[in-house]
Design an enzyme around this catalytic site. Structure first.
Site, mmCIF file in Angstrom:
data_model
loop_
_atom_site.group_PDB
_atom_site.id
_atom_site.type_symbol
_atom_site.label_atom_id
_atom_site.label_comp_id
_atom_site.label_asym_id
_atom_site.label_seq_id
_atom_site.Cartn_x
_atom_site.Cartn_y
_atom_site.Cartn_z
ATOM 1 N N TYR A 282 -4.915 9.763 8.639
ATOM 2 C CA TYR A 282 -3.674 9.128 8.175
ATOM 3 C C TYR A 282 -3.160 9.826 6.910
ATOM 4 O O TYR A 282 -2.040 10.327 6.887
ATOM 5 C CB TYR A 282 -3.960 7.658 7.904
ATOM 6 C CG TYR A 282 -2.763 6.822 7.521
ATOM 7 C CD1 TYR A 282 -1.707 6.631 8.410
ATOM 8 C CD2 TYR A 282 -2.701 6.187 6.276
ATOM 9 C CE1 TYR A 282 -0.617 5.837 8.061
ATOM 10 C CE2 TYR A 282 -1.615 5.388 5.930
ATOM 11 C CZ TYR A 282 -0.582 5.211 6.828
ATOM 12 O OH TYR A 282 0.493 4.424 6.480
ATOM 13 N N LYS B 112 0.164 12.246 6.854
ATOM 14 C CA LYS B 112 1.357 11.822 6.112
ATOM 15 C C LYS B 112 1.720 12.881 5.068
ATOM 16 O O LYS B 112 2.890 13.139 4.814
ATOM 17 C CB LYS B 112 1.120 10.477 5.426
ATOM 18 C CG LYS B 112 1.159 9.281 6.380
ATOM 19 C CD LYS B 112 2.577 8.964 6.838
ATOM 20 C CE LYS B 112 2.615 7.684 7.663
ATOM 21 N NZ LYS B 112 3.948 7.377 8.189
ATOM 22 N N TYR C 144 -14.908 -7.191 1.035
ATOM 23 C CA TYR C 144 -15.665 -5.928 1.077
ATOM 24 C C TYR C 144 -15.918 -5.465 -0.352
ATOM 25 O O TYR C 144 -15.006 -5.461 -1.171
ATOM 26 C CB TYR C 144 -14.897 -4.877 1.880
ATOM 27 C CG TYR C 144 -14.720 -5.311 3.320
ATOM 28 C CD1 TYR C 144 -15.748 -5.133 4.248
ATOM 29 C CD2 TYR C 144 -13.550 -5.940 3.749
ATOM 30 C CE1 TYR C 144 -15.617 -5.568 5.559
ATOM 31 C CE2 TYR C 144 -13.397 -6.372 5.053
ATOM 32 C CZ TYR C 144 -14.435 -6.182 5.956
ATOM 33 O OH TYR C 144 -14.305 -6.623 7.249
ATOM 34 N N GLY D 265 -15.276 -7.311 -4.668
ATOM 35 C CA GLY D 265 -14.005 -8.049 -4.738
ATOM 36 C C GLY D 265 -13.232 -7.806 -6.023
ATOM 37 O O GLY D 265 -12.159 -8.372 -6.219
HETATM 38 N N1 LIG Z 1 2.787 -1.859 6.304
HETATM 39 C C1 LIG Z 1 2.457 -1.218 5.200
HETATM 40 O O1 LIG Z 1 1.934 -1.821 4.247
HETATM 41 C C2 LIG Z 1 2.707 0.267 5.083
HETATM 42 C C3 LIG Z 1 2.251 0.916 3.933
HETATM 43 C C4 LIG Z 1 2.480 2.282 3.810
HETATM 44 C C5 LIG Z 1 3.173 2.976 4.775
HETATM 45 N N2 LIG Z 1 3.611 2.328 5.880
HETATM 46 C C6 LIG Z 1 4.309 3.133 6.899
HETATM 47 O O2 LIG Z 1 5.377 2.403 7.471
HETATM 48 C C7 LIG Z 1 5.473 2.701 8.862
HETATM 49 C C8 LIG Z 1 5.435 1.400 9.654
HETATM 50 O O3 LIG Z 1 4.216 0.721 9.393
HETATM 51 P P1 LIG Z 1 3.930 -0.745 9.963
HETATM 52 O O4 LIG Z 1 3.125 -1.471 8.962
HETATM 53 O O5 LIG Z 1 5.188 -1.330 10.465
HETATM 54 O O6 LIG Z 1 2.941 -0.392 11.158
HETATM 55 P P2 LIG Z 1 2.982 -0.886 12.675
HETATM 56 O O7 LIG Z 1 1.724 -0.414 13.300
HETATM 57 O O8 LIG Z 1 3.286 -2.341 12.736
HETATM 58 O O9 LIG Z 1 4.225 -0.093 13.229
HETATM 59 C C9 LIG Z 1 4.190 1.251 13.616
HETATM 60 C C10 LIG Z 1 4.926 1.367 14.934
HETATM 61 O O10 LIG Z 1 4.919 2.746 15.345
HETATM 62 C C11 LIG Z 1 4.682 2.768 16.754
HETATM 63 N N3 LIG Z 1 4.133 4.084 17.094
HETATM 64 C C12 LIG Z 1 2.928 4.599 16.720
HETATM 65 N N4 LIG Z 1 2.781 5.835 17.238
HETATM 66 C C13 LIG Z 1 3.918 6.098 17.948
HETATM 67 C C14 LIG Z 1 4.353 7.197 18.719
HETATM 68 N N5 LIG Z 1 3.600 8.287 18.876
HETATM 69 N N6 LIG Z 1 5.567 7.140 19.312
HETATM 70 C C15 LIG Z 1 6.345 6.027 19.169
HETATM 71 N N7 LIG Z 1 5.980 4.946 18.459
HETATM 72 C C16 LIG Z 1 4.776 4.982 17.853
HETATM 73 C C17 LIG Z 1 3.704 1.625 16.994
HETATM 74 O O11 LIG Z 1 3.635 1.188 18.334
HETATM 75 C C18 LIG Z 1 4.247 0.565 16.047
HETATM 76 O O12 LIG Z 1 5.201 -0.257 16.676
HETATM 77 C C19 LIG Z 1 4.343 3.651 9.188
HETATM 78 O O13 LIG Z 1 4.840 4.968 9.189
HETATM 79 C C20 LIG Z 1 3.373 3.461 8.046
HETATM 80 O O14 LIG Z 1 2.639 4.630 7.792
HETATM 81 C C21 LIG Z 1 3.381 0.985 6.064
#
Ligand SMILES: NC(=O)c1ccc[n+]([C@@H]2O[C@H](COP(=O)([O-])OP(=O)(O)OC[C@H]3O[C@@H](n4cnc5c(N)ncnc54)[C@H](O)[C@@H]3O)[C@@H](O)[C@H]2O)c1
Length: 334
Positions: free
Chosen positions: A160, A164, A219, A222
């Protein structure tokens, strides 16, 4: 800090393409874009997303179109002129990206390239959803965007973190070499309705354990801290990063600097769920950062943005969502 007029297409509404549209963040973003009058195409392969998150959007058949496809495989899109491209597709929770490690590496590398190429073809504005994980286990606090990070390239989180980081480098090169209008946002822990109960992150873990009357699993000891931003604040920050002027070429932290120890989070969740606090301790996963917190000076200066929703309020809304889901699941099992 200036808000710009959104581009429109031949007198029609602005057209947005959202990858990862069925996920937690993507689906909230889709709802907000539709409420602003955008026409939205959402792509998702549903590997970690849930079409139920798009229930509202799917009812708007004129404005929203959903494609179930993998962005690493260069999916075909409806023939529209895209103005804004929001690249969010990627597993995001440690449980998901460990299970889908190669897929995570590919969606952030090959997948990002495919989406960047679409943005170039359409002369669209592009936004990459990156992550605070690019800072790894940081050696400076709070983290500013110019901090390069402290990442283990072969650790359990590397699929990851490193992909990124690659996505950020690729986006930067598309801007440098081809003049793409692109910005990168580094999202810090976000929480709220539509997180999955089995997502493995601390807030859904604690809430689901509390609602089941189980002890909360901590984990390590804490005392490690985390900071959390509520989904509505996060989406507002993401939208400003796209729509405000002077964001082309910028990398911007979007998160909440207020830190809580994991033990404090456990206490607050137990209190809001009205259960007695019981904790079981397990060993800390490898490369788990002990502390992470955003420096938001840039978000404040460029976007006039800072988080506003208090933790207890956001948590209460999230707990309500999980209670509703639990009731729904119980009804559907009958
Ligand atoms: N939620 C957080 O706290 C957080 C923190 C940092 C970064 N992000 C970034 O934000 C974005 C969304 O995160 P989220 O929390 O909504 O995660 P999530 O898992 O709920 O959503 C990610 C979505 O991407 C889709 N996906 C994955 N691989 C794919 C592919 N190859 N083709 C098409 N769709 C694909 C998944 O099915 C899912 O619906 C991500 O890029 C994540 O890295 C989220």
């Amino acid at each position: 800090m200036t808000r710009v007029q959104e581009k429109s297409f031949s007198g029609h509404a602005s057209v947005s393409l959202v990858t990862g549209a069925a996920g937690f963040l993507g689906s909230h973003l889709v709802d907000r874009l539709l409420s602003k009058g955008h026409q939205v195409v959402g792509i998702d392969n549903l590997s970690t997303g849930n079409p139920e998150n798009l229930k509202n959007a799917l009812s708007d058949k004129k404005k929203f179109h959903f494609i179930q496809a993998d962005v690493t495989l260069n999916p075909e899109l409806p023939e529209l002129k895209y103005d804004y491209i929001w690249h969010l597709a990627s597993p995001a929770s440690p449980v998901d990206y460990r299970r889908l490690s190669i897929e995570t590496l590919l969606v952030n590398s090959a997948g990002t390239k495919n989406i960047l190429d679409i943005a170039l073809r359409h002369k669209a504005k592009f936004l990459l959803a990156s992550t605070s994980e690019v800072y790894g286990d940081p050696l400076v606090h709070p983290q500013k965007e110019d901090y390069w990070g402290n990442v283990n390239p072969i650790g359990e989180r590397a699929c990851y973190d490193e992909s990124k980081r690659f996505a950020e480098a690729l986006t930067t090169e598309y801007r440098r070499r081809f003049g793409l209008d692109a910005r990168i946002i580094r999202i810090f822990n976000t929480y709220g309705p539509r997180m999955r109960i089995q997502d493995g992150r601390v807030i859904p873990n604690f809430i689901s354990q509390a609602l089941r009357g189980e002890p909360l699993t901590v984990y390590g000891n804490g005392n490690q801290t985390r900071s959390f931003v509520y989904i509505d604040n996060e989406v507002e920050g993401i939208m400003r990063a796209m729509f405000y002027e002077n964001t082309d070429g910028e990398v911007i932290n979007i998160g909440n600097p207020q830190e809580y120890t994991i033990l404090e989070v456990a206490r607050i969740v137990a209190q809001l769920c009205r259960v007695e606090l019981n904790i079981i301790y397990e060993s800390l996963p490898s490369d788990d950062p002990t502390r992470r917190s955003p420096d938001l000076s840039k978000a404040r200066a460029l976007l006039g943005w800072k988080p506003s929703i208090p933790f207890e309020i956001g948590l209460t809304k999230t707990i309500d969502y999980f209670v509703q889901r639990k009731l729904k699941d119980q009804v559907s099992k009958k």
